[in-house]
Design a protein around this motif. Structure first.
Motif, PDB file in Angstrom:
ATOM      1  N   LEU A   1       0.778  -1.227   0.022  1.00 35.20           N
ATOM      2  CA  LEU A   1       0.135   0.066  -0.032  1.00 35.20           C
ATOM      3  C   LEU A   1       0.878   1.506  -0.139  1.00 35.20           C
ATOM      4  O   LEU A   1       1.531   1.442   1.044  1.00 35.20           O
ATOM      5  CB  LEU A   1      -1.007  -0.067   1.350  1.00 35.20           C
ATOM      6  CG  LEU A   1      -1.544  -1.340   1.462  1.00 35.20           C
ATOM      7  CD1 LEU A   1      -2.340  -1.256   2.834  1.00 35.20           C
ATOM      8  CD2 LEU A   1      -2.514  -1.713   0.329  1.00 35.20           C
ATOM      9  N   GLN A   2       0.892   1.851  -0.988  1.00 28.96           N
ATOM     10  CA  GLN A   2       1.855   3.469  -1.211  1.00 28.96           C
ATOM     11  C   GLN A   2       0.670   4.231  -0.478  1.00 28.96           C
ATOM     12  O   GLN A   2      -0.519   4.261  -0.977  1.00 28.96           O
ATOM     13  CB  GLN A   2       1.911   3.803  -2.434  1.00 28.96           C
ATOM     14  CG  GLN A   2       2.758   5.014  -2.613  1.00 28.96           C
ATOM     15  CD  GLN A   2       1.894   5.981  -2.796  1.00 28.96           C
ATOM     16  OE1 GLN A   2       0.922   6.081  -3.392  1.00 28.96           O
ATOM     17  NE2 GLN A   2       2.256   7.206  -2.084  1.00 28.96           N
ATOM     18  N   VAL A   3       1.062   5.012   0.310  1.00 30.30           N
ATOM     19  CA  VAL A   3       0.547   6.005   1.160  1.00 30.30           C
ATOM     20  C   VAL A   3       1.167   7.285   1.290  1.00 30.30           C
ATOM     21  O   VAL A   3       2.393   7.396   1.164  1.00 30.30           O
ATOM     22  CB  VAL A   3      -0.089   5.553   2.586  1.00 30.30           C
ATOM     23  CG1 VAL A   3      -0.993   4.456   2.762  1.00 30.30           C
ATOM     24  CG2 VAL A   3       1.332   5.155   3.471  1.00 30.30           C
ATOM     25  N   TYR A   4       0.541   8.342   1.457  1.00 36.49           N
ATOM     26  CA  TYR A   4       1.083   9.850   1.726  1.00 36.49           C
ATOM     27  C   TYR A   4       0.450  10.136   3.120  1.00 36.49           C
ATOM     28  O   TYR A   4      -0.471  10.615   3.244  1.00 36.49           O
ATOM     29  CB  TYR A   4       0.326  10.659   0.726  1.00 36.49           C
ATOM     30  CG  TYR A   4       0.875  10.949  -0.514  1.00 36.49           C
ATOM     31  CD1 TYR A   4       0.012  10.282  -1.625  1.00 36.49           C
ATOM     32  CD2 TYR A   4       2.021  10.854  -0.974  1.00 36.49           C
ATOM     33  CE1 TYR A   4       0.521  10.454  -3.287  1.00 36.49           C
ATOM     34  CE2 TYR A   4       2.735  10.804  -2.276  1.00 36.49           C
ATOM     35  CZ  TYR A   4       2.003  10.697  -3.335  1.00 36.49           C
ATOM     36  OH  TYR A   4       2.220  10.524  -4.653  1.00 36.49           O
ATOM     37  N   PRO A   5       1.263   9.549   4.166  1.00 36.54           N
ATOM     38  CA  PRO A   5       0.772   9.756   5.592  1.00 36.54           C
ATOM     39  C   PRO A   5       1.141  11.574   5.728  1.00 36.54           C
ATOM     40  O   PRO A   5       2.325  12.003   5.318  1.00 36.54           O
ATOM     41  CB  PRO A   5       1.706   9.086   6.353  1.00 36.54           C
ATOM     42  CG  PRO A   5       2.862   8.785   5.353  1.00 36.54           C
ATOM     43  CD  PRO A   5       2.463   8.870   4.188  1.00 36.54           C
ATOM     44  N   GLU A   6       0.247  12.139   6.317  1.00 33.64           N
ATOM     45  CA  GLU A   6       0.488  13.440   6.746  1.00 33.64           C
ATOM     46  C   GLU A   6       1.384  13.721   7.759  1.00 33.64           C
ATOM     47  O   GLU A   6       2.281  14.655   7.580  1.00 33.64           O
ATOM     48  CB  GLU A   6      -0.888  13.952   7.496  1.00 33.64           C
ATOM     49  CG  GLU A   6      -1.028  15.373   7.200  1.00 33.64           C
ATOM     50  CD  GLU A   6      -2.272  15.811   7.760  1.00 33.64           C
ATOM     51  OE1 GLU A   6      -2.570  17.009   8.266  1.00 33.64           O
ATOM     52  OE2 GLU A   6      -3.446  14.919   8.007  1.00 33.64           O
ATOM     53  N   ASN A   7       1.766  12.771   8.642  1.00 37.90           N
ATOM     54  CA  ASN A   7       2.756  13.008   9.596  1.00 37.90           C
ATOM     55  C   ASN A   7       3.227  11.353  10.218  1.00 37.90           C
ATOM     56  O   ASN A   7       2.497  10.438   9.846  1.00 37.90           O
ATOM     57  CB  ASN A   7       2.360  13.721  10.815  1.00 37.90           C
ATOM     58  CG  ASN A   7       1.013  13.496  10.988  1.00 37.90           C
ATOM     59  OD1 ASN A   7       0.508  12.243  11.405  1.00 37.90           O
ATOM     60  ND2 ASN A   7       0.024  14.565  11.390  1.00 37.90           N
ATOM     61  N   THR A   8       3.990  11.342  11.093  1.00 42.05           N
ATOM     62  CA  THR A   8       4.420  10.025  11.707  1.00 42.05           C
ATOM     63  C   THR A   8       3.625   9.537  12.393  1.00 42.05           C
ATOM     64  O   THR A   8       3.245   8.475  12.280  1.00 42.05           O
ATOM     65  CB  THR A   8       5.830  10.345  12.276  1.00 42.05           C
ATOM     66  OG1 THR A   8       5.605  11.301  13.015  1.00 42.05           O
ATOM     67  CG2 THR A   8       6.904  10.544  11.512  1.00 42.05           C
ATOM     68  N   ASP A   9       2.325  10.264  13.079  1.00 44.02           N
ATOM     69  CA  ASP A   9       1.377   9.656  13.728  1.00 44.02           C
ATOM     70  C   ASP A   9       0.566   8.991  12.842  1.00 44.02           C
ATOM     71  O   ASP A   9       0.022   7.611  13.135  1.00 44.02           O
ATOM     72  CB  ASP A   9       0.453  10.795  14.456  1.00 44.02           C
ATOM     73  CG  ASP A   9       1.237  11.309  15.548  1.00 44.02           C
ATOM     74  OD1 ASP A   9       0.897  12.380  16.122  1.00 44.02           O
ATOM     75  OD2 ASP A   9       2.236  10.516  15.950  1.00 44.02           O
ATOM     76  N   GLN A  10       0.317   9.629  11.467  1.00 37.32           N
ATOM     77  CA  GLN A  10      -0.645   8.706  10.563  1.00 37.32           C
ATOM     78  C   GLN A  10       0.157   7.409  10.278  1.00 37.32           C
ATOM     79  O   GLN A  10      -0.505   6.409   9.969  1.00 37.32           O
ATOM     80  CB  GLN A  10      -0.957   9.510   9.459  1.00 37.32           C
ATOM     81  CG  GLN A  10      -2.441  10.149   9.474  1.00 37.32           C
ATOM     82  CD  GLN A  10      -2.927  10.872   8.221  1.00 37.32           C
ATOM     83  OE1 GLN A  10      -2.021  10.525   7.210  1.00 37.32           O
ATOM     84  NE2 GLN A  10      -3.747  11.654   8.340  1.00 37.32           N
ATOM     85  N   MET A  11       1.429   7.427  10.140  1.00 37.32           N
ATOM     86  CA  MET A  11       2.115   6.446   9.437  1.00 37.32           C
ATOM     87  C   MET A  11       2.068   5.190  10.679  1.00 37.32           C
ATOM     88  O   MET A  11       1.682   4.129  10.215  1.00 37.32           O
ATOM     89  CB  MET A  11       3.654   6.742   9.076  1.00 37.32           C
ATOM     90  CG  MET A  11       4.247   5.595   8.655  1.00 37.32           C
ATOM     91  SD  MET A  11       3.855   5.407   6.727  1.00 37.32           S
ATOM     92  CE  MET A  11       3.128   3.845   6.716  1.00 37.32           C
TER      93      MET A  11
END
Lengths: 139, 281
Positions: free
Chosen positions: B158-168
């Motif tokens: 899953l390629q993702v664009y996390p907004e920040n490390t919390d989202q990751m």
């Protein structure tokens, strides 16, 4: 933008294949066993794609064959055997595999609906795209 | 510039106009194709064999077409009808699309897919789209049903664009809790613009010997199993290591920990010498 397309490219068929029908379930909680979804097609198209015997053989263990027979009957295909031979062989059963290839991959349901056998909830198929989205109150 | 997820719900953001703009942008198409190719590579599929794959958040099937080009047959899901309606022509030769909200659970039977990819979609689950949505619950349902519809040795990339490390972290934790193991691959880690995150997942099986017995061919599809040795290894001096993978634990990069070059602002204590950043991608 006033670019006028001077050529008209005929899009190929877009529709839900019977392979996809064989994989879909009602996403609602508690309805995971509600399979298969009833298939009520109102518009069907056919489009040839290249036959690959090995791929059809690969697909067969994933398919619920009884469900495929049911789906095939709704689109007018009646020439499939009641049971699959075991083991299925790419060279020996080539004609059967071609028939399965046609049924699974070459029939496109462009309009129609899928109906949950338990709740009778309808999932419409429009422009070949089945809509499996639940409403907020169904989640 | 605010992120799409904070602007509107995915199907509202990708309305007719946005969808058309997206699908017709040469640059967007090119990046999506490249990421799809990378995801396929990370799936580590057996070569030369057409397989049945899943494309999560397929949109106008730009990424799905890449699956088709690699010889596979696929089924794609997306929440935006406008995007799906733009999936036309040759792209649909190798697969079908359907409209669904992945946060409601994948509407799929168990064990049918040989692999799954997702390009730039799953981070949408981290953000509330309507006031009564519960992102945690949606993530849980998504990963649970994704795991279910995959074959036992199948991977999801899953390629993702996390907004920040919390989202990751949110994504990785939800995946782990759903019974996945795996890791995060970071491409172009030093470029803020080009950096790409791929969440690579496979089913966590508590009895690795059973998985081994069931697998016939490729060793590379096996999850990392515990290696036992009878010898004694001398304990090396304590080194601050990167997160080592252990059975059941998700391996990650130190995203929250700044690298030494970032700490000094890239100048190594010499404020006048600003290091020129090379533009990659």
């Amino acid at each position: 933008k006033t670019i006028v397309r001077l050529w008209c490219r005929r899009s190929s068929a877009r529709g839900m294949r019977l392979l996809t029908h064989n994989l879909l379930i009602n996403p609602m909680k508690g309805f995971e066993q509600a399979f298969p979804l009833k298939l009520i097609p109102t518009k069907i198209t056919k489009e040839e794609i290249k036959f690959n015997a090995a791929f059809v053989v690969h697909l067969l263990p994933k398919i619920d064959y009884k469900v495929l027979l049911y789906a095939a009957s709704t689109v007018g295909i009646k020439n499939l055997p009641a049971e699959l031979p075991r083991p299925i062989d790419a060279t020996q059963h080539v004609d059967l595999l071609k028939a399965l290839h046609h049924t699974l991959l070459e029939i496109h349901v462009e309009e129609g609906k899928l109906v949950c056998p338990k709740s009778e909830r309808e999932f419409p198929i429009k422009q070949g795209i089945p809509n499996m989205r639940l409403n907020e109150d169904e989640v | 510039m605010s992120r799409p997820e904070h602007t509107a719900a995915a199907n509202e953001f990708y309305n007719r106009r946005e969808s058309k703009k997206y699908t017709e942008s040469g640059r967007v198409v090119s990046i999506q194709r490249t990421m799809a190719a990378r995801a396929i590579e990370l799936l580590n599929l057996p070569k030369g064999k057409p397989l049945l794959l899943l494309d999560i958040g397929c949109g106008s099937a730009i990424s799905s077409a890449q699956l088709g080009r690699s010889g596979h047959v696929w089924v794609g899901f997306d929440i935006s009808r406008s995007m799906l309606e733009l999936a036309r022509g040759s792209r649909l030769k190798s697969g079908d699309v359907a409209e669904a909200d992945i946060g409601q659970g994948m509407p799929l039977r168990a064990g049918v897919f040989d692999g799954a990819i997702s390009i730039s979609a799953v981070q949408w689950l981290c953000v509330k789209q309507t006031p009564d949505q519960d992102p945690a619950r949606r993530l849980k349902l998504f990963f649970k049903t994704l795991r279910k519809c995959l074959a036992f040795d199948a991977r999801a990339v899953l390629q993702v664009y996390p907004e920040n490390t919390d989202q990751m972290d949110m994504l990785a934790t939800a995946a782990r809790n759903a019974g996945f193991e795996g890791g995060i691959v970071v491409d172009y880690p030093r470029s803020m613009k080009a950096k790409k995150f791929y969440l690579c997942l496979w089913k966590f099986d508590r009895m690795p010997s059973r998985t081994q017995a069931m697998t016939s061919t490729s060793d590379s599809l096996l999850p990392p199993t515990v290696q036992f040795s009878s010898g004694r290894k001398k304990k090396k001096g304590r080194r601050k290591s990167k997160i080592r993978g252990r059975g059941g634990e998700l391996v990650g990069r130190h995203e929250s920990k700044p690298s030494s070059s970032m700490k000094t602002g890239g100048t190594k204590g010499r404020p006048n010498k600003k290091r020129r950043r090379k533009r990659t991608l």
